[in-house]
Design an enzyme around this catalytic site. Structure first.
Site, PDB file in Angstrom:
ATOM      1  N   GLU A 306      43.393  36.370  43.531  1.00 44.98           N
ATOM      2  CA  GLU A 306      43.941  35.475  42.503  1.00 44.98           C
ATOM      3  C   GLU A 306      45.438  35.261  42.728  1.00 44.98           C
ATOM      4  O   GLU A 306      46.186  36.210  42.937  1.00 44.98           O
ATOM      5  CB  GLU A 306      43.701  36.105  41.131  1.00 44.98           C
ATOM      6  CG  GLU A 306      44.319  35.355  39.972  1.00 44.98           C
ATOM      7  CD  GLU A 306      44.241  36.126  38.680  1.00 44.98           C
ATOM      8  OE1 GLU A 306      44.405  35.520  37.611  1.00 44.98           O
ATOM      9  OE2 GLU A 306      44.010  37.361  38.722  1.00 44.98           O
ATOM     10  N   LYS A 367      39.295  28.615  36.782  1.00 41.59           N
ATOM     11  CA  LYS A 367      38.958  29.683  35.836  1.00 41.59           C
ATOM     12  C   LYS A 367      38.679  29.088  34.466  1.00 41.59           C
ATOM     13  O   LYS A 367      39.471  28.293  33.951  1.00 41.59           O
ATOM     14  CB  LYS A 367      40.121  30.685  35.760  1.00 41.59           C
ATOM     15  CG  LYS A 367      39.822  31.921  34.917  1.00 41.59           C
ATOM     16  CD  LYS A 367      40.996  32.885  34.961  1.00 41.59           C
ATOM     17  CE  LYS A 367      40.701  34.142  34.158  1.00 41.59           C
ATOM     18  NZ  LYS A 367      41.848  35.078  34.159  1.00 41.59           N
ATOM     19  N   CYS A 417      39.577  37.154  38.027  1.00 35.99           N
ATOM     20  CA  CYS A 417      40.101  38.231  37.190  1.00 35.99           C
ATOM     21  C   CYS A 417      39.046  38.718  36.204  1.00 35.99           C
ATOM     22  O   CYS A 417      37.946  39.077  36.602  1.00 35.99           O
ATOM     23  CB  CYS A 417      41.380  37.778  36.488  1.00 35.99           C
ATOM     24  SG  CYS A 417      42.330  39.148  35.787  1.00 35.99           S
TER      25      CYS A 417
END
Length: 548
Positions: A306, A367, A417
């Site tokens: 990320e 995301k 994440c």
């Protein structure tokens, strides 16, 4: 005022201290934080059950529902604060928030989320004199509904749910009921353990209220309670994890093998976005490692974590991109790279771009489950985020289901994440079996929380996702845990944390659907909510509406 009576405070403080300690042990059970008596970073299933049993032992003696609420609140606040205390590191060390305010913020979050469990404790108090089956039914339903509320309401923050401590011990249940179902079973074992512990202490009516006469506990209830204590002892045995892991039912079939190279840059978080230190280091190291792997062609996939590239694509010169894109087109490997995307006009996303040979345009993943305060600002909290010096802002959300990267005979599904904390959201991609991912890929930068137990906790979360869906999980992170997990939740390859290194792995993709993937993909967590409400209504009806 009665609440200020010194004698009352002296009576309450020892119990509050004991409940706080029990709550902290619940936090430690999720990923053992010390190198003492148990492997550091590993879950301790029996300790999680014993900690919850300690709360249960305290509830029947509460003089009122309000007192039961307070006891549950103390325990759950200690548990949750002890679980994600590392938020202090991100807010104070890296965000620049004054230490007292950062500490207060963590405690406030723990106390707010602890209200769900405090409410469950207060409601359970009404069943203190009920027969064991109905007390069991009521507690499991209430506790599971509290866990679900924490995971669903206000975008959800279920980090540290009790079921994660059971990733090994109750592994066979994961493909059926997921982490919340495992937590429900653990709650049932905790009540039985509390019953057994009270029996061993010599109480005839162990965890019933004062209105229940001594000797009312049946032999059947006594036997069940003692069996629960035996189960607790079994879960405390280190070999239990290996025993149960071998009993996980396999619902999926092999779909070929994939070789990959996972990059762990170990860029210090306080330098990551600095033009004179972490930023040039990241640009040089990640490009160098990715380009070398693409040229050698010894793996099928290269993954960087990320925001491995801490700049927008348009902020980088074409010369920076050229070796990587040429390496993809001329080689035999795909590249998956974490970086921010967007513009001031369109807004920004926390994204992953994937290139594969024979395809000019990269596949983009945005995301979709964002972190409060870090990636989006909850209404009314702009003042709070402005106090911190965190360079990430108010991101846009990606679509709930996004295309997979189809490459090397696999369908690769990225997530970023803590998105892998939400198994029901990952399961949405399994509604159409022919398009379901065969391999999951997590890109994380957990360096925000330093060298803390957060790394080990996230490791267990990823293992449970692999178990629920029976898909291998590749994790490329900045500081750890960079690893490969097989479809049974077993870690097969892993880099030491806080090192700058690459990890070559091979995983076996899987096809087919677990029961959990089928029902959670279509209905989310609502079947569990419905079951909890039905069980609670049944317990209420069978024990009478007029019980004090």
């Amino acid at each position: 005022m009665r609440c200020l009576n010194p004698s009352l405070l002296l009576r309450v403080m020892p119990l509050g201290f004991a409940l706080g300690l029990a709550g902290l042990l619940q936090a430690a059970a999720l990923a053992w934080p010390w190198r003492l008596g148990w492997p550091a970073g590993e879950p301790v299933a029996g300790l999680q059950i014993l900690s919850l049993a300690a709360l249960l032992l305290s509830l029947p003696g509460a003089p009122s529902a309000r007192s039961a609420f307070l006891r549950g609140w103390i325990w759950s606040t200690a548990w949750l604060g002890g679980t994600f205390w590392w938020l202090f590191v991100s807010m104070h060390t890296y965000g620049g928030l004054p230490a007292p305010l950062a500490l207060l913020s963590v405690l406030a979050l723990a106390a707010a989320l602890g209200l769900y469990y405090a409410g469950a404790a207060a409601l359970f108090w009404r069943w203190r004199g009920a027969r064991l089956p109905w007390r069991l039914t009521a507690f499991v339903a209430l506790w599971t509904l509290a866990e679900l509320a924490r995971g669903l309401l206000f975008t959800g923050f279920p980090w540290g749910a009790g079921g994660y401590a059971q990733v090994d011990a109750l592994a066979p249940l994961a493909p059926w009921v997921g982490v919340y179902g495992m937590g429900a079973v653990a709650a049932a074992l905790a009540l039985l353990a509390a019953q057994a512990l009270a029996l061993l202490a010599g109480h005839a009516a162990p965890i019933s209220g004062p209105g229940v006469a001594a000797g009312r506990v049946s032999s059947v209830a006594r036997s069940v309670a003692l069996a629960g204590l035996f189960g607790l002892a079994w879960l405390c045995w280190p070999g239990a994890a290996r025993h149960w892991a071998g009993m996980v039912p396999v619902w999926t079939t092999p779909a070929g093998k994939l070789s990959a190279l996972l990059l762990q840059g170990n860029i210090p978080q306080d330098e990551k976005f600095q033009p004179g230190s972490g930023m040039p280091l990241a640009l040089v190291w990640y490009r160098q490692q990715a380009h070398a792997a693409l040229e050698q062609g010894q793996v099928s996939l290269v993954v960087a974590p990320e925001t491995a590239i801490p700049l927008l694509p348009q902020q980088l010169p074409p010369a920076w991109w050229q070796p990587l894109l040429q390496g993809v087109q001329q080689g035999r490997a795909a590249l998956m790279l974490g970086l921010p995307m967007g513009s001031p006009e369109q807004g920004y996303t926390n994204s992953a771009l994937s290139w594969r040979p024979g395809q000019d345009e990269p596949l983009r993943y945005d995301k979709q489950h964002l972190v409060p305060f870090g990636e989006f600002i909850p209404t009314g909290f702009l003042w709070f985020t402005e106090l911190m010096q965190i360079p990430l802002g108010d991101f846009n959300r990606g679509a709930p289901v996004q295309p997979t990267l189809d490459w090397a005979g696999q369908r690769l599904a990225p997530n970023i994440c803590y998105e892998d904390l939400f198994g029901e959201e990952l399961a949405r991609g399994f509604v159409a079996p022919a398009l379901a991912p065969t391999v999951l890929v997590n890109l994380s930068n957990i360096a925000w929380f330093g060298d803390t137990v957060a790394i080990a906790q996230h490791r267990q979360i990823s293992r449970l996702r692999a178990l629920e869906l029976q898909r291998p999980m590749l994790r490329a992170t900045n500081t750890g845990a960079t690893l490969a997990i097989d479809h049974l939740g077993r870690v097969t390859h892993e880099l030491p944390r806080l090192t700058r290194a690459v990890l070559a792995v091979e995983v076996e993709g899987r096809e087919g659907l677990t029961p959990y993937a089928r029902w959670a993909g279509r209905f989310g967590l609502w079947p569990l909510v419905l079951l909890g409400v039905i069980a609670l209504a049944l317990a209420w009806r069978r024990t009478g509406r007029s019980r004090p």
